[in-house]
Design an enzyme around this catalytic site. Structure first.
Site, PDB file in Angstrom:
ATOM      1  N   LYS A  75      -1.043   2.803  -2.655  1.00 55.38           N
ATOM      2  CA  LYS A  75      -2.038   2.677  -1.571  1.00 55.38           C
ATOM      3  C   LYS A  75      -2.329   1.204  -1.265  1.00 55.38           C
ATOM      4  O   LYS A  75      -2.258   0.772  -0.114  1.00 55.38           O
ATOM      5  CB  LYS A  75      -3.345   3.413  -1.962  1.00 55.38           C
ATOM      6  CG  LYS A  75      -3.132   4.904  -2.222  1.00 55.38           C
ATOM      7  CD  LYS A  75      -4.403   5.624  -2.584  1.00 55.38           C
ATOM      8  CE  LYS A  75      -4.970   5.296  -3.952  1.00 55.38           C
ATOM      9  NZ  LYS A  75      -4.078   5.683  -5.066  1.00 55.38           N
ATOM     10  N   ASP A 120     -11.104  -0.730  -1.209  1.00 59.97           N
ATOM     11  CA  ASP A 120     -10.561   0.112  -2.273  1.00 59.97           C
ATOM     12  C   ASP A 120     -11.714   0.928  -2.864  1.00 59.97           C
ATOM     13  O   ASP A 120     -12.872   0.500  -2.779  1.00 59.97           O
ATOM     14  CB  ASP A 120      -9.934  -0.792  -3.348  1.00 59.97           C
ATOM     15  CG  ASP A 120      -8.798  -0.091  -4.072  1.00 59.97           C
ATOM     16  OD1 ASP A 120      -8.563   1.103  -3.806  1.00 59.97           O
ATOM     17  OD2 ASP A 120      -8.149  -0.741  -4.907  1.00 59.97           O
ATOM     18  N   THR A 169      -8.902   7.664  -4.618  1.00 63.85           N
ATOM     19  CA  THR A 169      -8.231   8.694  -5.414  1.00 63.85           C
ATOM     20  C   THR A 169      -9.012  10.008  -5.278  1.00 63.85           C
ATOM     21  O   THR A 169      -8.612  11.028  -5.795  1.00 63.85           O
ATOM     22  CB  THR A 169      -8.222   8.293  -6.914  1.00 63.85           C
ATOM     23  OG1 THR A 169      -9.552   7.896  -7.261  1.00 63.85           O
ATOM     24  CG2 THR A 169      -7.264   7.155  -7.185  1.00 63.85           C
TER      25      THR A 169
HETATM   26  N1  LIG Z   1       6.705   2.879  -2.551  1.00 63.21           N
HETATM   27  C1  LIG Z   1       6.804   1.893  -3.441  1.00 63.21           C
HETATM   28  N2  LIG Z   1       7.934   1.164  -3.555  1.00 63.21           N
HETATM   29  C2  LIG Z   1       8.034   0.191  -4.499  1.00 63.21           C
HETATM   30  N3  LIG Z   1       7.049  -0.150  -5.356  1.00 63.21           N
HETATM   31  C3  LIG Z   1       5.894   0.538  -5.271  1.00 63.21           C
HETATM   32  C4  LIG Z   1       5.713   1.566  -4.305  1.00 63.21           C
HETATM   33  N4  LIG Z   1       4.474   2.070  -4.447  1.00 63.21           N
HETATM   34  C5  LIG Z   1       3.901   1.385  -5.450  1.00 63.21           C
HETATM   35  N5  LIG Z   1       4.738   0.468  -5.949  1.00 63.21           N
HETATM   36  C6  LIG Z   1       4.477  -0.411  -7.107  1.00 63.21           C
HETATM   37  O1  LIG Z   1       3.587   0.280  -7.973  1.00 63.21           O
HETATM   38  C7  LIG Z   1       2.460  -0.518  -8.325  1.00 63.21           C
HETATM   39  C8  LIG Z   1       1.190   0.271  -8.052  1.00 63.21           C
HETATM   40  O2  LIG Z   1       0.990   0.409  -6.672  1.00 63.21           O
HETATM   41  P1  LIG Z   1      -0.461   0.237  -6.001  1.00 63.21           P
HETATM   42  O3  LIG Z   1      -1.263  -0.778  -6.733  1.00 63.21           O
HETATM   43  O4  LIG Z   1      -0.238   0.006  -4.546  1.00 63.21           O
HETATM   44  O5  LIG Z   1      -1.054   1.681  -6.247  1.00 63.21           O
HETATM   45  P2  LIG Z   1      -2.455   2.300  -5.783  1.00 63.21           P
HETATM   46  O6  LIG Z   1      -2.137   3.615  -5.111  1.00 63.21           O
HETATM   47  O7  LIG Z   1      -3.211   1.306  -4.994  1.00 63.21           O
HETATM   48  O8  LIG Z   1      -3.177   2.597  -7.165  1.00 63.21           O
HETATM   49  P3  LIG Z   1      -4.776   2.692  -7.508  1.00 63.21           P
HETATM   50  O9  LIG Z   1      -5.249   4.029  -6.974  1.00 63.21           O
HETATM   51  O10 LIG Z   1      -4.818   2.669  -9.006  1.00 63.21           O
HETATM   52  O11 LIG Z   1      -5.433   1.513  -6.878  1.00 63.21           O
HETATM   53  C9  LIG Z   1       2.560  -1.797  -7.503  1.00 63.21           C
HETATM   54  O12 LIG Z   1       2.654  -2.877  -8.372  1.00 63.21           O
HETATM   55  C10 LIG Z   1       3.817  -1.698  -6.700  1.00 63.21           C
HETATM   56  O13 LIG Z   1       4.661  -2.752  -7.056  1.00 63.21           O
HETATM   57 MG   LIG Z   2      -4.967   0.245  -5.509  1.00 61.08          MG
END
Ligand SMILES: Nc1ncnc2c1ncn2[C@@H]1O[C@H](COP(=O)(O)OP(=O)(O)OP(=O)(O)O)[C@@H](O)[C@H]1O
Ligand SMILES: [Mg+2]
Length: 338
Positions: A75, A120, A169
């Site tokens: 996200k 966030d 989430t």
């Molecule tokens: N589609 C994708 N392709 C490549 N790498 C990804 C992808 N999605 C996420 N990542 C990698 O996974 C890690 C986690 O992603 P991210 O921080 O964006 O998740 P989030 O959904 O924001 O999690 P949270 O809910 O804990 O904040 C990042 O460091 C990123 O490098």
């Molecule tokens: Mg995040």
């Protein structure tokens, strides 16, 4: 540039390891920065790309977007990609960080036209702050109350046209008025093992770890459909092989590293297995509070971190009376005890 010689010494008495002449290596950015580097999540990617293209053609800010789904699915990464693609600045805040509508007004007012405000954990916004966002999102205005008691005045501030991207989430905890103000709502799905393997290969490359495709796939299969878990498993392997001076990352090496870190079949962790065993032993529905007491784990962590994966795999079901284990869940729990 002259190469410096780094000498590693290990104390015989304490096992303490020292490196001389060492400069810490620069940290590697493993987050993809554009749509091409963002693997999988094809539907979300197309929806978001369409919104960005339309905004560029209209010379307008991108529609407000809400991303929801379990942790680590991308996200925050996608929010940054939107800002990069629109060539805008991104300001990042978390819901609980903003305590008063006045603070929200100040943040919004400091943005440039077209900028992105990424909120966030948007489900944790204070109610009054959340309400102040309604007019900001709909009419680019924000009302603030200045002063107290009889002297208090209500002021309407015109805001620059901006994009709000929310991430959560817990989409169910968002109020309907807030949810409805997002032009685009995107649900993040778990990733397939193929997609995770692709992500892992890129990450291993960036980290300079050489792992064969077959072993990468093996790691992908225990990464819970989650890029963050995949990346952290690759880092664990990197540490394991570096610390043990291993050159060839074989299937056996991956297996022993995963064993060391308590990562089991299907990516189940020790705590997942304890949840499954507790439910199997109970032989009746178990409430979240009871589960949290028995396991000594926080309710939120069980519900938001562990449970979604167990539910997604149909190891556990939620009923109105509590959580129950499925036959599939029992099978995997018993196989892992053995
Ligand atoms: N589609 C994708 N392709 C490549 N790498 C990804 C992808 N999605 C996420 N990542 C990698 O996974 C890690 C986690 O992603 P991210 O921080 O964006 O998740 P989030 O959904 O924001 O999690 P949270 O809910 O804990 O904040 C990042 O460091 C990123 O490098
Ligand atoms: Mg995040």
């Amino acid at each position: 540039m002259g190469k410096r010689t780094i000498k590693t010494t290990i104390s015989e008495n304490t096992g303490e390891m020292k490196k001389e002449n060492e400069a810490p290596a620069a940290s590697v950015n493993i987050r993809p920065e554009d749509f091409n580097g963002y693997i999988g999540q094809e539907k979300v990617k197309e929806q978001v790309l369409t919104a960005v293209k339309s905004a560029i053609i209209r010379s307008a800010p991108v529609e407000h977007i809400l991303f929801y789904g379990p942790p680590g699915l991308g996200k925050t990464t996608m929010a940054h990609i939107v800002a990069n693609a629109r060539k805008s600045n991104l300001k990042e805040v978390t819901g609980p960080m903003i305590e008063h509508p006045g603070e929200m007004a100040a943040i919004l007012n400091s943005l440039q036209p077209g900028d992105v405000l990424f909120i966030d954990e948007i489900h944790r916004l204070d109610k009054k702050v959340e309400e102040s966002l309604y007019s900001a999102m709909e009419d680019s205005k924000i009302n603030v109350v200045i002063g107290q008691g009889e002297q208090c005045k209500s002021l309407t501030i015109d805001l620059p046209p901006i994009t709000i991207i929310g991430a959560t989430t817990r989409a169910g905890m968002l109020s309907a008025p807030l949810r409805d103000r997002f032009g685009l709502t995107c649900k993040m799905e778990y990733y397939s093992a193929d997609e995770l393997a692709h992500i892992g290969k890129i990450t291993a490359g960036k980290l300079g770890v050489s792992i064969k495709d077959e072993e990468i796939y093996k790691i992908a299969e225990v990464s819970r459909g989650t890029p963050r878990v995949m990346n952290s498993n690759i880092k664990l392997i990197r540490d394991y092989v570096t610390a043990n001076s291993i050159e060839d990352v074989t299937a056996e090496i991956v297996t022993s590293a995963m064993e060391l870190y308590g990562i089991h079949d299907k990516g189940l962790t020790d705590i997942d297995i304890r949840i499954l065993n507790t439910l199997a032993e109970a032989e009746k529905p178990v409430g979240l509070l009871t589960l949290s007491h028995v396991l000594g784990e926080d309710e939120g962590t069980i519900e938001n971190v562990h449970e979604p994966y167990l539910l997604m795999n149909h190891y556990v079901e939620k009923t109105s009376r509590g959580r129950i284990i499925t036959e599939k869940g029992k099978k995997i729990a018993y196989s892992l005890i053995a």
